[in-house]
Scaffold this active site. Sequence first.
Site, PDB file in Angstrom:
ATOM      1  N   ALA A  68       0.811  -1.212   0.000  1.00 21.36           N
ATOM      2  CA  ALA A  68       0.000   0.000   0.000  1.00 21.36           C
ATOM      3  C   ALA A  68       0.847   1.265   0.000  1.00 21.36           C
ATOM      4  O   ALA A  68       0.425   2.293  -0.531  1.00 21.36           O
ATOM      5  CB  ALA A  68      -0.939  -0.001   1.205  1.00 21.36           C
ATOM      6  N   ASN A 141      -6.064   3.435  10.934  1.00 22.05           N
ATOM      7  CA  ASN A 141      -5.277   2.297  11.418  1.00 22.05           C
ATOM      8  C   ASN A 141      -4.998   2.339  12.912  1.00 22.05           C
ATOM      9  O   ASN A 141      -4.720   1.312  13.525  1.00 22.05           O
ATOM     10  CB  ASN A 141      -3.948   2.206  10.662  1.00 22.05           C
ATOM     11  CG  ASN A 141      -3.079   3.431  10.857  1.00 22.05           C
ATOM     12  OD1 ASN A 141      -3.518   4.558  10.647  1.00 22.05           O
ATOM     13  ND2 ASN A 141      -1.836   3.239  11.248  1.00 22.05           N
ATOM     14  N   HIS A 188      -1.290  -8.016   3.253  1.00 22.44           N
ATOM     15  CA  HIS A 188      -1.053  -8.606   4.578  1.00 22.44           C
ATOM     16  C   HIS A 188      -2.017  -8.118   5.646  1.00 22.44           C
ATOM     17  O   HIS A 188      -1.977  -8.606   6.779  1.00 22.44           O
ATOM     18  CB  HIS A 188       0.401  -8.397   5.010  1.00 22.44           C
ATOM     19  CG  HIS A 188       0.753  -7.009   5.437  1.00 22.44           C
ATOM     20  ND1 HIS A 188       0.856  -6.637   6.758  1.00 22.44           N
ATOM     21  CD2 HIS A 188       1.048  -5.900   4.720  1.00 22.44           C
ATOM     22  CE1 HIS A 188       1.200  -5.362   6.835  1.00 22.44           C
ATOM     23  NE2 HIS A 188       1.327  -4.897   5.614  1.00 22.44           N
ATOM     24  N   THR A 224       8.666  -6.904 -12.322  1.00 17.09           N
ATOM     25  CA  THR A 224       8.183  -8.274 -12.478  1.00 17.09           C
ATOM     26  C   THR A 224       7.302  -8.664 -11.310  1.00 17.09           C
ATOM     27  O   THR A 224       7.694  -8.531 -10.144  1.00 17.09           O
ATOM     28  CB  THR A 224       9.375  -9.251 -12.566  1.00 17.09           C
ATOM     29  OG1 THR A 224      10.179  -8.894 -13.678  1.00 17.09           O
ATOM     30  CG2 THR A 224       8.894 -10.687 -12.713  1.00 17.09           C
ATOM     31  N   CYS A 308       3.734   1.328  12.604  1.00 13.44           N
ATOM     32  CA  CYS A 308       4.590   2.018  11.632  1.00 13.44           C
ATOM     33  C   CYS A 308       5.397   3.135  12.273  1.00 13.44           C
ATOM     34  O   CYS A 308       6.364   3.618  11.697  1.00 13.44           O
ATOM     35  CB  CYS A 308       3.730   2.586  10.507  1.00 13.44           C
ATOM     36  SG  CYS A 308       2.795   1.318   9.625  1.00 13.44           S
TER      37      CYS A 308
END
Length: 364
Positions: A68, A141, A188, A224, A308
């Site tokens: 995110a 959050n 996650h 990728t 965080c």
Amino acid sequence: MTYLDYQATTPLAPEALAAMLPWLERQHANPHSPHRAGRAAKAAVEHARGQVAALLPPGGQVAFTSGATEALNWAIKGTRGPIVTLAIEHAAVLDTVAAEQARGRAVTILPVGHDGLVDLDAARAAIVPGTGLMAAMLVNNEIGVIQPIADLAALAHAAGALMLCDAVQGYGRVPIPDTCDLVAISGHKIHGPKGIGALWIRDGVGVEPLLHGGGQEAPGRSGTLSPALCTGFGAAATLMKTRADEDAAHVERLWNLASDGLKRQGWTLNGAAAPRYHGNLNLRREGLDVNRLLSDLGDIAFSAGSACASGSGRPSHVLRAIGLSDAEARSSIRLGFGRMTTEDELAAAIADIIAAADAQRVAA
């Protein structure tokens, strides 16, 4: 250990792991290669894309990202014009907005009330013609409050601006308004793997590339893709859809158990009780030494604030934004629970938290 830190990350669902294993053990082809093995890998990625999209508004495309944080950086840096956002956004938004401001882009950061909710009159005054982007989190959050995203989107569109929704904590749990233009999500946080997220982009909305290279993702994202991560994300998204009612009822039982037990012992809820996602319980108790509590309860995983920002030594910017003093912010804890949390283990953890907090008062 009793795990009560679901806002930081969620346990990997067994079904997501099972979907990933073949792509880790024996199916190693690059999904961007034209040979048969590459086409099979691409087919798995596209199937996962559809699974992730099933929980998002219609009329847009899912671009996989590394998480995110990348998705939010892409959405903010890939658009133009003045930005309006909220004081309680995640650092991935606030720090990116600050970086854009340092480059000369106009920024308005709206305050929130004691309940953690934005004042729509203040938003209306700030989102004026010429605004380029309105960015707001669906479910916070740290304190779990649910912002009026549909109302903010209406204000943004009336001014000719785009609406970016950080739906990381709400994806699969709280409906995402169809009127959003950009939506950031993460694997996650829904019992999927770490290292993958997505940016949903409404059809007709242009976002300049953040990463340059092969342009493997149709909207212009280069790099990728991992079939393993994509399939794990897709399987987790499907579970969020099929288990939605079961998960919601379980979370509600856990919320009632935990909040009733702590409130009876003098704990105060931070932020509005409603509208709020009930898998997030952020509370404070006067005089509590949270660092000591964390040390005393080593068998319980919970947070003193946003994971965080943990370790910074600074009070939570979210708790400060809703009007808490430094002392009140530092006496707050966040408990997050969900699908794999049992009622018995939560009840035992709440009892241990109450006992450890009471022991601090006796010692004082």
